[in-house]
Scaffold this motif. Sequence first.
Motif, mmCIF file in Angstrom:
data_model
loop_
_atom_site.group_PDB
_atom_site.id
_atom_site.type_symbol
_atom_site.label_atom_id
_atom_site.label_comp_id
_atom_site.label_asym_id
_atom_site.label_seq_id
_atom_site.Cartn_x
_atom_site.Cartn_y
_atom_site.Cartn_z
ATOM 1 N N GLU A 23 0.815 -1.202 0.000
ATOM 2 C CA GLU A 23 0.000 0.000 0.000
ATOM 3 C C GLU A 23 0.852 1.256 0.000
ATOM 4 O O GLU A 23 1.974 1.276 0.494
ATOM 5 N N GLU A 53 -0.255 -0.988 13.989
ATOM 6 C CA GLU A 53 -0.777 -1.053 12.618
ATOM 7 C C GLU A 53 0.261 -0.610 11.594
ATOM 8 O O GLU A 53 0.080 -0.841 10.393
ATOM 9 N N ASP A 54 1.316 0.022 12.034
ATOM 10 C CA ASP A 54 2.372 0.462 11.124
ATOM 11 C C ASP A 54 3.409 -0.621 10.874
ATOM 12 O O ASP A 54 4.331 -0.431 10.073
ATOM 13 N N TYR A 74 0.212 12.047 1.252
ATOM 14 C CA TYR A 74 0.256 10.974 2.258
ATOM 15 C C TYR A 74 -1.030 10.155 2.234
ATOM 16 O O TYR A 74 -2.107 10.650 1.914
ATOM 17 N N ALA A 75 -0.878 8.914 2.631
ATOM 18 C CA ALA A 75 -2.055 8.099 2.889
ATOM 19 C C ALA A 75 -2.765 8.657 4.121
ATOM 20 O O ALA A 75 -2.124 9.194 5.033
ATOM 21 N N ASP A 76 -4.076 8.513 4.145
ATOM 22 C CA ASP A 76 -4.853 9.030 5.277
ATOM 23 C C ASP A 76 -4.373 8.435 6.597
ATOM 24 O O ASP A 76 -4.381 9.108 7.632
ATOM 25 N N SER A 77 -3.951 7.196 6.548
ATOM 26 C CA SER A 77 -3.575 6.486 7.775
ATOM 27 C C SER A 77 -2.303 7.023 8.419
ATOM 28 O O SER A 77 -2.054 6.760 9.599
ATOM 29 N N VAL A 78 -1.500 7.770 7.660
ATOM 30 C CA VAL A 78 -0.236 8.280 8.205
ATOM 31 C C VAL A 78 -0.179 9.802 8.221
ATOM 32 O O VAL A 78 0.777 10.374 8.760
ATOM 33 N N GLU A 79 -1.162 10.444 7.634
ATOM 34 C CA GLU A 79 -1.202 11.907 7.579
ATOM 35 C C GLU A 79 -1.050 12.498 8.975
ATOM 36 O O GLU A 79 -1.737 12.083 9.920
ATOM 37 N N VAL A 120 2.165 4.842 1.049
ATOM 38 C CA VAL A 120 2.369 5.550 2.307
ATOM 39 C C VAL A 120 2.552 7.051 2.051
ATOM 40 O O VAL A 120 1.833 7.877 2.614
ATOM 41 N N THR A 155 2.191 3.055 15.649
ATOM 42 C CA THR A 155 1.265 2.100 16.250
ATOM 43 C C THR A 155 1.567 0.709 15.692
ATOM 44 O O THR A 155 2.290 0.558 14.696
ATOM 45 N N ARG A 172 1.428 12.130 10.950
ATOM 46 C CA ARG A 172 2.388 11.367 11.760
ATOM 47 C C ARG A 172 3.696 11.113 11.000
ATOM 48 O O ARG A 172 4.762 11.059 11.617
#
Length: 124
Positions: free
Chosen positions: A46, A88-89, A59-64, A48, A86, A66
């Motif tokens: 995926e 999840e990373d 950025y992907a929403d999941s890392v925006e 990043v 986290t 951070r």
Amino acid sequence: QVQLVESGGGLVQAGGSLRLSCAVSGHTIRSAHMGWFRQAPGKEREFVAVISRSGRTYYADSVEGRFTISRDHAKNTVYLHMNSLTTEDTAVYYCAADGRSMAARRAPDAMDYWGKGTLVTVSS
């Protein structure tokens, strides 16, 4: 021959930080969109983050908020600064270069060159 070599992965506790590096040879990072991707066990690779030729970042929403992607032209190196990690990373993180697209893209199949990856493990 273009080579991308990632480094900086390792084991970190949740809430911690890491900085990944991608040293590029055989191609100047000024002329490519440079991206970071990741692949967790059992999941697809995926997107990043990507930094375009002009320096714009996405950025992907999941890392925006951070993660931060940056580059050093003098060292021909791209970085991924990761904060507030986290579990999840946890994944293998890959550096990639897109020298063909007009605009920076998030799709893995847009990338021309890939590194071999560096493992990031976040423990709870």
